[in-house]
Every structure is written in C-alpha cells, then in structure tokens.
Design an enzyme around this catalytic site. Structure first.
Site, PDB file in Angstrom:
ATOM      1  N   ARG A  27       0.812  -1.222   0.000  1.00  0.00           N
ATOM      2  CA  ARG A  27       0.000   0.000   0.000  1.00  0.00           C
ATOM      3  C   ARG A  27       0.846   1.273   0.000  1.00  0.00           C
ATOM      4  O   ARG A  27       0.325   2.376  -0.125  1.00  0.00           O
ATOM      5  CB  ARG A  27      -0.932   0.015   1.218  1.00  0.00           C
ATOM      6  CG  ARG A  27      -1.896  -1.144   1.251  1.00  0.00           C
ATOM      7  CD  ARG A  27      -2.837  -1.018   2.417  1.00  0.00           C
ATOM      8  NE  ARG A  27      -3.692   0.132   2.270  1.00  0.00           N
ATOM      9  CZ  ARG A  27      -4.828   0.155   1.581  1.00  0.00           C
ATOM     10  NH1 ARG A  27      -5.242  -0.935   0.976  1.00  0.00           N
ATOM     11  NH2 ARG A  27      -5.538   1.251   1.495  1.00  0.00           N
ATOM     12  N   ASN A 100      -4.766   7.077   6.629  1.00  0.00           N
ATOM     13  CA  ASN A 100      -4.756   6.800   5.196  1.00  0.00           C
ATOM     14  C   ASN A 100      -5.919   7.569   4.586  1.00  0.00           C
ATOM     15  O   ASN A 100      -7.065   7.363   4.986  1.00  0.00           O
ATOM     16  CB  ASN A 100      -4.932   5.299   4.953  1.00  0.00           C
ATOM     17  CG  ASN A 100      -5.233   4.983   3.498  1.00  0.00           C
ATOM     18  OD1 ASN A 100      -4.753   5.660   2.605  1.00  0.00           O
ATOM     19  ND2 ASN A 100      -6.033   3.954   3.265  1.00  0.00           N
ATOM     20  N   GLY A 101      -5.621   8.472   3.666  1.00  0.00           N
ATOM     21  CA  GLY A 101      -6.689   9.253   3.040  1.00  0.00           C
ATOM     22  C   GLY A 101      -6.218  10.675   2.808  1.00  0.00           C
ATOM     23  O   GLY A 101      -5.026  10.975   2.903  1.00  0.00           O
ATOM     24  N   GLU A 482      -4.860  -3.594 -26.979  1.00  0.00           N
ATOM     25  CA  GLU A 482      -4.567  -4.140 -25.655  1.00  0.00           C
ATOM     26  C   GLU A 482      -5.859  -4.579 -24.946  1.00  0.00           C
ATOM     27  O   GLU A 482      -5.906  -5.629 -24.313  1.00  0.00           O
ATOM     28  CB  GLU A 482      -3.796  -3.092 -24.832  1.00  0.00           C
ATOM     29  CG  GLU A 482      -3.476  -3.456 -23.392  1.00  0.00           C
ATOM     30  CD  GLU A 482      -2.611  -4.707 -23.238  1.00  0.00           C
ATOM     31  OE1 GLU A 482      -2.105  -5.249 -24.228  1.00  0.00           O
ATOM     32  OE2 GLU A 482      -2.481  -5.162 -22.075  1.00  0.00           O
ATOM     33  N   LYS A 486      -6.556  -8.345 -23.744  1.00  0.00           N
ATOM     34  CA  LYS A 486      -6.873  -8.708 -22.354  1.00  0.00           C
ATOM     35  C   LYS A 486      -8.118  -9.577 -22.304  1.00  0.00           C
ATOM     36  O   LYS A 486      -8.161 -10.582 -21.603  1.00  0.00           O
ATOM     37  CB  LYS A 486      -7.120  -7.457 -21.486  1.00  0.00           C
ATOM     38  CG  LYS A 486      -5.925  -6.652 -21.046  1.00  0.00           C
ATOM     39  CD  LYS A 486      -4.980  -7.316 -20.080  1.00  0.00           C
ATOM     40  CE  LYS A 486      -3.926  -8.102 -20.785  1.00  0.00           C
ATOM     41  NZ  LYS A 486      -2.652  -7.489 -21.071  1.00  0.00           N
ATOM     42  N   GLU A 489      -7.448 -13.188 -23.787  1.00  0.00           N
ATOM     43  CA  GLU A 489      -6.595 -14.132 -23.065  1.00  0.00           C
ATOM     44  C   GLU A 489      -7.194 -14.590 -21.739  1.00  0.00           C
ATOM     45  O   GLU A 489      -6.959 -15.711 -21.324  1.00  0.00           O
ATOM     46  CB  GLU A 489      -5.178 -13.583 -22.875  1.00  0.00           C
ATOM     47  CG  GLU A 489      -5.070 -12.356 -22.018  1.00  0.00           C
ATOM     48  CD  GLU A 489      -3.636 -11.853 -21.914  1.00  0.00           C
ATOM     49  OE1 GLU A 489      -2.689 -12.641 -22.019  1.00  0.00           O
ATOM     50  OE2 GLU A 489      -3.483 -10.637 -21.707  1.00  0.00           O
ATOM     51  N   HIS A 505     -13.775  -0.343 -43.519  1.00  0.00           N
ATOM     52  CA  HIS A 505     -13.119  -1.078 -44.612  1.00  0.00           C
ATOM     53  C   HIS A 505     -13.241  -2.590 -44.436  1.00  0.00           C
ATOM     54  O   HIS A 505     -12.447  -3.339 -44.979  1.00  0.00           O
ATOM     55  CB  HIS A 505     -11.646  -0.672 -44.707  1.00  0.00           C
ATOM     56  CG  HIS A 505     -11.480   0.785 -45.005  1.00  0.00           C
ATOM     57  ND1 HIS A 505     -11.732   1.321 -46.251  1.00  0.00           N
ATOM     58  CD2 HIS A 505     -11.151   1.824 -44.202  1.00  0.00           C
ATOM     59  CE1 HIS A 505     -11.532   2.628 -46.209  1.00  0.00           C
ATOM     60  NE2 HIS A 505     -11.184   2.960 -44.975  1.00  0.00           N
ATOM     61  N   LYS A 605       3.514 -17.153 -17.994  1.00  0.00           N
ATOM     62  CA  LYS A 605       3.903 -15.777 -17.694  1.00  0.00           C
ATOM     63  C   LYS A 605       5.097 -15.330 -18.533  1.00  0.00           C
ATOM     64  O   LYS A 605       5.110 -14.229 -19.043  1.00  0.00           O
ATOM     65  CB  LYS A 605       4.209 -15.653 -16.189  1.00  0.00           C
ATOM     66  CG  LYS A 605       4.479 -14.233 -15.726  1.00  0.00           C
ATOM     67  CD  LYS A 605       3.242 -13.354 -15.862  1.00  0.00           C
ATOM     68  CE  LYS A 605       3.509 -11.889 -15.617  1.00  0.00           C
ATOM     69  NZ  LYS A 605       2.509 -11.032 -16.292  1.00  0.00           N
TER      70      LYS A 605
HETATM   71  C1  F6R Z   1      -0.420 -10.362 -22.313  1.00  0.00           C
HETATM   72  C2  F6R Z   1       0.944 -10.732 -21.964  1.00  0.00           C
HETATM   73  C3  F6R Z   1       1.846 -11.128 -23.054  1.00  0.00           C
HETATM   74  C4  F6R Z   1       3.242 -10.552 -22.809  1.00  0.00           C
HETATM   75  C5  F6R Z   1       4.243 -11.099 -23.829  1.00  0.00           C
HETATM   76  C6  F6R Z   1       5.615 -10.489 -23.652  1.00  0.00           C
HETATM   77  O1  F6R Z   1      -1.154 -10.011 -21.178  1.00  0.00           O
HETATM   78  O2  F6R Z   1       1.307 -10.724 -20.832  1.00  0.00           O
HETATM   79  O3  F6R Z   1       1.371 -10.753 -24.301  1.00  0.00           O
HETATM   80  O4  F6R Z   1       3.170  -9.152 -22.878  1.00  0.00           O
HETATM   81  O5  F6R Z   1       4.338 -12.482 -23.691  1.00  0.00           O
HETATM   82  O6  F6R Z   1       6.117 -10.739 -22.378  1.00  0.00           O
HETATM   83  P1  F6R Z   1       7.256  -9.853 -21.755  1.00  0.00           P
HETATM   84  O7  F6R Z   1       6.733  -8.472 -21.593  1.00  0.00           O
HETATM   85  O8  F6R Z   1       7.589 -10.514 -20.454  1.00  0.00           O
HETATM   86  O9  F6R Z   1       8.406  -9.885 -22.709  1.00  0.00           O
END
Ligand code: F6R
Length: 610
Positions: A27, A100-101, A482, A486, A489, A505, A605
């Site tokens: 925080r 906090n505030g 983006e 989001k 995925e 188009h 990730k």
């Molecule tokens: C989408 C996402 C992926 C990453 C991509 C690149 O939410 O997380 O598209 O952005 O795999 O990853 P980095 O930024 O770690 O190179």
C-alpha cells in the site's frame, strides 16, 4: 494509498505491528513509522525508506508497550521526509495518529489552530487531525474529542488514534478509506486490510463510513459520530495462504490492476528532478549519444509490443524522432536495416521472452546500441542490453500483464520528455506541463479504479457474448488492441482491436444487434469528432456501444449505451487511464465465466520458447 495497523493487547505489541506492516507494504513504502504507549508516554520511531530498511536503522522491536499503531506511507500531502512520516502527534504529545486518506479542508483547520498557537512539525494533512483532537481534550473525553474532530474534517480517512492519558484504548475510524477490525483473544486489532492480521485472528468486523470503533484488549464497541452505539456482525474469514498473499483480492490480476497507482508513482520516483528526467546509472547513455540518435526501433511481444506502439506515438508526436515498432519474432528473421544512429528499445516485463532476446541479439550483430525497458532486475534482456530503464511495477504474477503495461507507458513518456528536451522540440512550459500531468496520473488512476459500477454492469450484461470489437484512434488505437488482447486471453471471448476509421473497410460487416463495440474515445483535438462519426455508424447498425470518454463529455453518453469516464489529462497520457477500465472489463467478464484468471489456458507468464 497508505497502510495502517493498530493493536491493543495484554502483551507486547511491537512484533504484531511489525508483521502487520510487512503485509501492508504493497500500500505504500516511501516511509514508515510506529508508536507505542509506555508509562503514559508515546515512544515513536519513524523514518524514510522501505519497512525493512527503516527497521534495520531504528529497530521497531525495541519499542515496548501493550498498545500501538503503525503506518507505511505513500505520500500525498508533503514530501517524503522523516517529519512527514506517520505517526503524527499534537503539540502536547497527548494524541498520536496514523492516517490513510486525504483531508480536504486541512489548511483551513490548520490556520485556525495556528492562531491558537499550535505549532506544526510536518507538511501533512494528517498532523492537523492530531492537533484538532488535542484541542478538544481540554473540554471533552478522548472519545468525544475524536468524534467532534471527525465531524469537522472533510475528506477521506482511515485512522488509528492513541491518547497518552488513556493507554488502554485504541480508536479506529473510517470514511471512504478501508479499515477493518480484528477481534482477537485478549487483544484486538485495526488494519487497512484483512491479510495483514490474518495470522493473528480470522474474526473480522467491517467498519462503515463515518463509524468509529473503540477497542480495548477485551472489548470492541462501534459508534456513529453522534456517539450512538452500533451492533456489528463478526465475520469469520476462511482464506488460505495464497489468498492472503493476494491481499484479499480474489485474483492476482485484480490485485495488480489495483496496484497501478502505486506502481506508476514508484516508476516516476526520483526520475523527475528539477524539471529534468534522470534514469540513474543502469541507463548508461550520455546526452551526447542520445542527441545523435535519429531513429528508434522498438521491439517486443504481446502487451509489451502494444506499449511500443503507444511509445511510437509519443516519440514521433512530441520528440519528432522517427520510430518503428516491430514484433520481436518478426524482426529477427527480416534482416533489418540498422545503422549506428538507430537506437533499439526492447520492451519486456519478464526480461526472459525468447523472441525478444533473439531480436536483441540480432540487433547487436549490427553494432547498434540497445536499451531495455524491463520489470525484472538482472533478467536476461537487461544483461544483454547496453542500458536499462526499470519499470517499478513490482512482481507481476497474474499471467495477463496489467501494471507492467502502464508502467512501460510511464517510462516511454519520460523517455519522450528526455528526447524532446535534447532535440528542443518542446519548450520549457510544454515540458513542465508534461511533467505536472504525469505526476497527477497515480491519483487520477485511483479515481478510475474507484468507479467500477458501469464496468460490472457491462460484464454482467455481456459476458455470454461470442465476439466484440475494440476501436480507437491515434494513441488509443494500441489501447484498443490491448483491451481486445486482455479480453481474449483471460475470458477466451473473441475480440478484435482496430483503428476506428478502418472499421468501414471491413469489420463493419460484423456489426449487428448482438455485437458489443468498445470505443476508446477520450476528448482530443485530433480525431474526437471523427470517432463520434464512427460511433454513429455503429449505432445505426444496432451495435452495443460501450465508450471510454473524458469526464464532462456530454455527446458520447447520448450516443452510447454505456459510458465509462476517465479524468482529463494530456492526450498522450490518456492511454494510461483509458486502458484500466478495459483491464477491469476483461477481468470481470472472465471471472463471471469462471475462468482461471491468473493462469489462463495455454499461456505462461514468460514465453521462453521461440
Ligand atoms: C499479455 C501478456 C503477453 C506478454 C508477452 C511479452 O497479457 O502478458 O502478451 O506481454 O508475452 O512478455 P514480456 O513483456 O515478459 O516480454
């Protein structure tokens, strides 16, 4: 954001306060402090720095007492100094307080108290509350003095309050800032969130706005501001350790979305000095070198590539430097044309994405300089690059990138300021305006995060749709991409991002009464009117329009089924604000569909394979 915790117990409390603080560090951590009462005197230790750093210096555990309060700060009023760190006391050392505030009428109250000879030792709005309560102690009891003070202050607060003359009593109060009570055995707690005290107790009372709790070691009573007692329910919380790590959020993605104000503030921290941008020693490039750069190529994948597209817009529009953005996976197999005056910028959250690493290596073969914008210290990409700017988003655990993206945008914006200054494309006033505008972003982001009702409504209404379109122009075209990514995925719902004008188009053929179309349409001097036209085109074909618009916009709400407002800012910065509702929309749709939000199917990730 700040974190507060308080304990009243039959035993020494410093260890409990300290472990509570450690859990609240997300925080805020620009300064930290703790106060206990010993022999009717306050014992206070506080300083600037992260919790562990300050503890190494002051040793919080050397404080001994059976009642205490503690605070980790994310500064709003007053700089990051020891004097501004909490707790704050009144002139007579009778009241000690953590907060906090934001108290909106603090300067007015401060003026009144100064006339009565109160001497202030900090620049904070919080100190005013301590003085105000103390001023009432001449005529009222501790509890009534607090109530009277709360009636006078305006703004948001979660407070922990101690009175040196009543060392058995801890008072907590809240209005528009979170505060919960933990009911323990021979001890009771207040805290900004549940996980921070979950190892002590799982019996929780939720305080509501304008309620005040009086805690002793074996009793908790809650009152309204007129002193009328309110009966409160005790909730038993059954969270596992991972849930606690999520700080009470259901998923890491949601936690990370909500961390963005803090992440951006950290990313800006110390990088703006006297109107100049300073990136620190790992940046590694001299102004002399940077002034000779006449072309930039940005490489990245996925969300990081989208950040690159926003960066292109910023760098070309403001610093007037030709910029290309390439998918890292394409770049390396394309035999790119590079010369010594080209700077390669690799954007990566993880610093381990195989395609981006391979592209960087390809660039290095051409002898060009490379700069990494990266979130993970010491990662491969930072080691390969000639220079690094770290985004300070903190660990991003949810697979869908959120806070890494907005901090990447913040870094690209700072880099744009630096190039604009070196290339003299903007004057001093314009640069000052740019700096002031980004400084406001953390608080503006917080206000976007606080207004999520319309987003929840959209998630409720449309989570079963099969397809959706995201449309934006200029700096908000990458935000459309983006937003669509989001949604895809985490919810597995098909979504397409397009430049709004491209719709006619081809994609316009998709629009019918069942198609949600998300327009990212903040007010700007460039394309706003054209986007209004695009909205009309979708409306005429029965599409369901969800619009992101600037606060105060009167036209868009008339044309759209749903409007989500973002605060007014510079056009280039609107991208940081407009992406946040889209992150929340994707999250809530995925959650409604019962998806594994933090670990969507087929994804990882870090993509460490090419
Ligand atoms: C989408 C996402 C992926 C990453 C991509 C690149 O939410 O997380 O598209 O952005 O795999 O990853 P980095 O930024 O770690 O190179």
């Amino acid at each position: 954001m700040c974190g507060i915790v308080g304990v009243v117990s039959g035993k020494d409390v410093s260890q409990k306060l300290f472990s509570g603080l450690l859990n609240l560090e997300y925080r805020g951590y620009d300064s930290v402090g703790m106060c206990v009462i010993k022999d009717k005197n306050f014992k206070i230790k506080k300083d600037v720095g992260k919790i562990e750093q300050v503890n190494n210096k002051v040793n919080f555990l050397s404080l001994h007492g059976n009642i205490g309060i503690a605070h980790c700060r994310w500064s709003t009023h007053g700089g990051v100094t020891k004097n501004n760190a909490h707790p704050h006391t009144g002139s007579r050392n009778k009241i000690s307080i953590v907060h906090n505030g934001i108290i909106e009428n603090y300067s007015e109250i401060k003026g009144e108290l100064q006339k009565k000879k109160h001497v202030f030792s900090s620049e904070t709005d919080t100190e005013v509350i301590a003085h105000l309560i103390e001023s009432y102690l001449d005529i009222y009891t501790f509890e009534k003095a607090v109530r009277e003070a709360l009636k006078k202050i305006e703004g948001s607060y979660a407070l922990g309050i101690l009175c040196a003359d009543e060392p058995e009593k801890l008072i907590g109060a809240r209005n528009e800032s979170p505060l919960i009570i933990g009911v323990g055995n021979n001890e009771n707690f207040i805290s900004s969130d549940i996980p921070s005290i979950l190892t002590q107790t799982n019996k929780i009372v939720y305080l509501e706005d304008k309620e005040m709790a009086v805690l002793t070691k074996d009793n908790v009573m809650v009152f309204d501001l007129e002193g009328k007692e309110k009966k409160k329910k005790i909730h038993i919380i059954n969270w596992n350790a991972e849930a606690a790590q999520k700080s009470g959020y259901k998923h890491f993605m949601l936690k990370e979305i909500y961390e963005q104000p803090r992440a951006i503030a950290d990313t800006l921290n110390e990088r703006v000095q006297n109107g100049s941008i300073v990136f620190g020693k790992e940046f590694g490039f001299s102004n002399n070198y940077l002034s000779k750069v006449n072309r930039i190529v940005i490489i990245g994948c996925g969300t990081s590539w989208h950040a690159g597209l926003v960066g292109k817009f910023m760098l070309e529009e403001l610093a007037k430097i030709p910029t290309e953005v390439e998918y890292a996976s394409e770049f390396r197999y394309r035999h790119p044309l590079l010369d010594k005056s080209t700077l390669i910028i690799a954007i990566s959250q993880s610093g381990e994405t195989a395609d981006t690493i391979a592209a960087l290596k390809e660039a290095k073969k051409h002898g060009v300089k490379t700069l990494a914008i990266c979130n993970v210290m010491g990662s491969s990409i930072t080691r390969i690059s000639d220079g690094v700017i770290y985004t300070r988003a903190g660990p991003e655990i949810g697979v869908a990138s959120t806070k890494a993206f907005t901090t990447q945008l913040a870094v690209l914006y700072l880099l744009t300021i630096l190039f604009s200054k070196l290339r003299k494309t903007l004057n001093k006033t314009q640069i000052k305006d740019m700096i002031e505008s980004i400084r406001k972003i953390p608080l503006q982001l917080q206000s976007v995060l606080d207004e999520y009702d319309e987003i929840l409504k959209c998630a409720e209404l449309y989570h079963n749709k099969q397809n959706s379109l995201y449309l934006g122009r200029g700096v908000n075209f990458p935000i459309a991409l983006e937003g669509a990514l989001k949604l895809k995925e985490v919810s597995y719902m098909h979504a397409e991002g397009y430049p709004a004008a491209e719709m006619k188009h081809g994609p316009i053929a998709l629009i019918d009464k069942s198609m949600p179309v998300v327009f990212i349409a903040p007010h700007d001097v460039y394309t706003y009117k054209k986007v209004l036209g695009n909205i009309e085109e979708v409306k005429a074909r029965g599409g369901i329009i969800i619009a992101i618009a600037t606060e105060g916009d009167k036209e868009i709400p008339q044309k759209s089924k749903h409007t989500i407002f973002i605060p007014k800012t510079l056009y280039t910065l609107s991208s940081i604000l407009s992406v946040v509702p889209l992150q929340l929309l994707a999250y809530h749709i995925a959650d409604k569909l019962g998806r594994d939000v933090d670990k969507p199917r087929n994804l990882a990730k870090s993509v460490v394979v090419e």
